[in-house]
Design a protein around this motif. Structure first.
Motif, PDB file in Angstrom:
ATOM      1  N   ASP A   1      31.098 -26.062  -1.755  1.00 39.95           N
ATOM      2  CA  ASP A   1      31.727 -26.214  -3.074  1.00 39.95           C
ATOM      3  C   ASP A   1      31.440 -27.567  -3.716  1.00 39.95           C
ATOM      4  O   ASP A   1      32.321 -28.170  -4.344  1.00 39.95           O
ATOM      5  CB  ASP A   1      33.249 -26.014  -2.972  1.00 39.95           C
ATOM      6  CG  ASP A   1      33.618 -24.625  -2.489  1.00 39.95           C
ATOM      7  OD1 ASP A   1      32.807 -23.707  -2.674  1.00 39.95           O
ATOM      8  OD2 ASP A   1      34.709 -24.465  -1.919  1.00 39.95           O
TER       9      ASP A   1
ATOM     10  N   ALA B   1      33.016 -29.154  -7.195  1.00 39.42           N
ATOM     11  CA  ALA B   1      34.366 -28.668  -7.518  1.00 39.42           C
ATOM     12  C   ALA B   1      35.364 -29.778  -7.226  1.00 39.42           C
ATOM     13  O   ALA B   1      35.360 -30.363  -6.148  1.00 39.42           O
ATOM     14  CB  ALA B   1      34.706 -27.437  -6.680  1.00 39.42           C
TER      15      ALA B   1
ATOM     16  N   THR C   1      34.524 -28.031   3.475  1.00 46.21           N
ATOM     17  CA  THR C   1      34.931 -27.745   2.106  1.00 46.21           C
ATOM     18  C   THR C   1      35.193 -29.053   1.398  1.00 46.21           C
ATOM     19  O   THR C   1      35.965 -29.893   1.869  1.00 46.21           O
ATOM     20  CB  THR C   1      36.205 -26.873   2.084  1.00 46.21           C
ATOM     21  OG1 THR C   1      35.918 -25.634   2.734  1.00 46.21           O
ATOM     22  CG2 THR C   1      36.644 -26.598   0.662  1.00 46.21           C
TER      23      THR C   1
ATOM     24  N   ASP D   1      28.907 -25.452  -5.963  1.00 48.92           N
ATOM     25  CA  ASP D   1      30.103 -24.673  -6.262  1.00 48.92           C
ATOM     26  C   ASP D   1      29.793 -23.579  -7.276  1.00 48.92           C
ATOM     27  O   ASP D   1      28.986 -23.766  -8.195  1.00 48.92           O
ATOM     28  CB  ASP D   1      31.187 -25.594  -6.818  1.00 48.92           C
ATOM     29  CG  ASP D   1      32.462 -24.836  -7.123  1.00 48.92           C
ATOM     30  OD1 ASP D   1      33.090 -24.325  -6.181  1.00 48.92           O
ATOM     31  OD2 ASP D   1      32.805 -24.726  -8.315  1.00 48.92           O
TER      32      ASP D   1
END
Length: 253
Positions: A158, A161, A129, A180
C-alpha cells in the motif's frame, strides 16, 4: 540464512493449531503475476474467517494482548496451507512490525514451519503494510535487514496510502514496493497520479527493487502501467482471491 538460529518444533506445533487465540482463521490466496513471462510470481496469503469471512472480521479481534501470537500463527498457518496446496511459487505473508521485538528470535517458528512442511524459505516474502503504527523507523529497518540477511524477500504494501514511508526507503529499501490501489485507480485518466507513480518507478529502479501494481481492475489501468515498464501486477483483472485454493490468473491481451 544464519546457521545459529535455533528451532523450537513444539512451539511451532502450538502455533500451527492456533493455541493462545480464541478465534479461528484461515487464508485466501491471490496471485501476483509476472506479465512479461505470463507466470505467477507469488501468491499473497490474505486472512479470512473459517467460512470465508472477510479479513476485517478477523483483524478486528487482534489487540495488544494477542498481537504477537496472532502474527506468529499467521506465518505458520500460511506456510502450512501453501505447502498443502502444492504452492511452488513465492508466498507473500503480511507481518506486523509491532509484533516483532527481535527479528532473529521471532522468525524461529516460521523457519521451523518451513522445515516441517518442506517449504523453501527463499520463496517467502514478508510484506509490511505501510500505515502500520510503527514504534520507530530504526526498528523496521532492523527487521527488513535481518530478514534479507536470512534469505527472505521483503515488501512494503500500500505504498502511497496515508503516511508515505520514504524514510524507510532511505534507511533499508525493501525488495518489492506495492503501489496502493488508490494510486492505481483510473491512473490512465489522472496526470497527477501518473507523475507520482513515475517518480516512484524512478526511485525503485535506482534502489534496485521492483514494483508491484496492486488493485488493478481495468485494462486501461493495466496498459498505462505496463507502458511505464511495470511487470508485476495484482488485482481483479487477473484473478480474485481464492479461498484456500490457488486461482489461475488470466492475462490481458
Amino acid at each position: 540464512m544464519k546457521p545459529d538460529i535455533l528451532f523450537d518444533e513444539s512451539h511451532c506445533a502450538e502455533c500451527a493449531c492456533g493455541e493462545g487465540l480464541d478465534f479461528a482463521f484461515t487464508f485466501a490466496f491471490q496471485p501476483i503475476v509476472d506479465v512479461l513471462n505470463k507466470t505467477v510470481f507469488a501468491y499473497e496469503a490474505l486472512v479470512r474467517g473459517p467460512e470465508g469471512e472477510g479479513a476485517l472480521s478477523i483483524l478486528s479481534k487482534v489487540n495488544e494482548r494477542n498481537r504477537y501470537t496472532f502474527d506468529q500463527i499467521c506465518r505458520v498457518k500460511a506456510v502450512k496451507l501453501a505447502s498443502r496446496l502444492g504452492m511452488s511459487t513465492r508466498l507473500s505473508i503480511n507481518f506486523m512490525p509491532n509484533a516483532v521485538y527481535q527479528a532473529e528470535y521471532c522468525i524461529r517458528t516460521t523457519l521451523a514451519a518451513a522445515r516441517t512442511y518442506n517449504f523453501d524459505t527463499s520463496k517467502i516474502i514478508f510484506e509490511l503494510t505501510e500505515d502500520e503504527d510503527l514504534t520507530s523507523v530504526d526498528h523496521l529497518a532492523s527487521i527488513i535487514e535481518a530478514y534479507q540477511e536470512m534469505g527472505f524477500s521483503t515488501a512494503i504494501d500500500d505504498f502511497g496510502a496515508g503516511y508515505s514511508r520514504y524514510n524507510i526507503m532511505i534507511a533499508s529499501p525493501p525488495d518489492l514496493l506495492k503501489l496502493d490501489m488508490a494510486l492505481v485507480r483510473n491512473i490512465h485518466q489522472e496526470p497527477n497520479k501518473q507523475a507520482v507513480v513515475s517518480g516512484i518507478i524512478t526511485m525503485m529502479t535506482q534502489l534496485g527493487g521492483k514494483i508491484v501494481a496492486e488493485g488493478v481492475e481495468t485494462v486501461e489501468e493495466y496498459f498505462w502501467l505496463r507502458s511505464q515498464g511495470i511487470n508485476l501486477y495484482q488485482g481483479y483483472l487477473f484473478a480474485r482471491p481464492g479461498f484456500e485454493c490457488l486461482p489461475e490468473p488470466v492475462f490481458p491481451t
